[in-house]
Design a protein around this motif. Structure first.
Motif, short mmCIF file in Angstrom:
data_model
loop_
_atom_site.label_atom_id
_atom_site.label_comp_id
_atom_site.label_asym_id
_atom_site.label_seq_id
_atom_site.Cartn_x
_atom_site.Cartn_y
_atom_site.Cartn_z
N ILE A 164 24.51 -2.20 -30.67
CA ILE A 164 25.70 -3.04 -30.88
C ILE A 164 25.22 -4.42 -31.29
O ILE A 164 24.58 -5.12 -30.51
CB ILE A 164 26.54 -3.12 -29.59
N ASN A 165 25.53 -4.81 -32.51
CA ASN A 165 25.12 -6.12 -33.02
C ASN A 165 26.23 -7.17 -32.88
O ASN A 165 25.95 -8.36 -32.81
CB ASN A 165 24.69 -6.02 -34.48
N ASN A 166 27.47 -6.75 -32.85
CA ASN A 166 28.61 -7.66 -32.80
C ASN A 166 28.76 -8.22 -31.37
O ASN A 166 28.89 -7.46 -30.41
CB ASN A 166 29.87 -6.89 -33.22
N GLU A 167 28.75 -9.54 -31.24
CA GLU A 167 28.83 -10.19 -29.92
C GLU A 167 30.14 -9.86 -29.20
O GLU A 167 30.14 -9.66 -27.99
CB GLU A 167 28.67 -11.71 -30.06
N ASP A 168 31.26 -9.81 -29.92
CA ASP A 168 32.54 -9.49 -29.28
C ASP A 168 32.53 -8.08 -28.72
O ASP A 168 33.04 -7.82 -27.63
CB ASP A 168 33.70 -9.67 -30.27
N GLU A 169 31.95 -7.15 -29.46
CA GLU A 169 31.88 -5.76 -29.00
C GLU A 169 30.96 -5.64 -27.78
O GLU A 169 31.25 -4.89 -26.85
CB GLU A 169 31.39 -4.84 -30.12
N LYS A 170 29.86 -6.41 -27.77
CA LYS A 170 28.96 -6.41 -26.61
C LYS A 170 29.71 -6.88 -25.37
O LYS A 170 29.60 -6.29 -24.29
CB LYS A 170 27.77 -7.34 -26.85
N THR A 171 30.50 -7.94 -25.52
CA THR A 171 31.27 -8.48 -24.40
C THR A 171 32.28 -7.46 -23.91
O THR A 171 32.46 -7.25 -22.71
CB THR A 171 31.97 -9.79 -24.81
N HIS A 228 19.89 8.79 -13.42
CA HIS A 228 19.79 9.54 -14.68
C HIS A 228 21.06 9.26 -15.47
O HIS A 228 22.15 9.60 -15.02
CB HIS A 228 19.67 11.04 -14.43
N ALA A 229 20.93 8.62 -16.61
CA ALA A 229 22.10 8.26 -17.43
C ALA A 229 22.12 9.14 -18.68
O ALA A 229 21.11 9.25 -19.39
CB ALA A 229 22.04 6.79 -17.81
N TYR A 230 23.26 9.77 -18.92
CA TYR A 230 23.42 10.64 -20.08
C TYR A 230 24.42 10.02 -21.05
O TYR A 230 25.39 9.40 -20.62
CB TYR A 230 23.97 12.01 -19.64
N GLY A 231 24.20 10.21 -22.32
CA GLY A 231 25.14 9.71 -23.31
C GLY A 231 24.49 9.56 -24.66
O GLY A 231 23.33 9.94 -24.87
N THR A 232 25.25 9.03 -25.59
CA THR A 232 24.75 8.78 -26.93
C THR A 232 24.50 7.29 -27.09
O THR A 232 25.40 6.48 -26.88
CB THR A 232 25.78 9.25 -27.98
N ALA A 233 23.28 6.95 -27.44
CA ALA A 233 22.92 5.53 -27.59
C ALA A 233 23.29 5.04 -28.98
O ALA A 233 23.25 5.78 -29.95
CB ALA A 233 21.43 5.35 -27.37
N ARG A 234 23.67 3.76 -29.03
CA ARG A 234 23.90 3.12 -30.31
C ARG A 234 23.65 1.63 -30.14
O ARG A 234 23.83 1.07 -29.06
CB ARG A 234 25.30 3.36 -30.85
#
Length: 55
Positions: free
Chosen positions: A39-46, A31-37
């Motif tokens: 991420i389109n930026n490849e550097d941020e994904k990494t 069960h994972a809790y949190g706020t989803a968003r």
């Protein structure tokens, strides 16, 4: 919250060494809790992936 349910199976008492065993159900669930968003930026994904791996 998001729920990840993984493999599950009936476990027969025949699989145990003891004669006085009962059947059980083996399963995995997260069960994972949190706020989803998104991420389109490849550097941020990494960066997020590297943080999860370190954790």
């Amino acid at each position: 919250m998001v729920i990840f349910s993984e493999p599950h199976a009936y476990i027969s008492p025949m699989h145990y060494d003891k004669e006085e065993s009962v059947p059980t159900w083996d399963y995995i669930a997260v069960h994972a809790y949190g706020t989803a968003r998104i991420i389109n930026n490849e550097d941020e994904k990494t960066e997020v992936l590297e943080q999860m791996i370190k954790t």
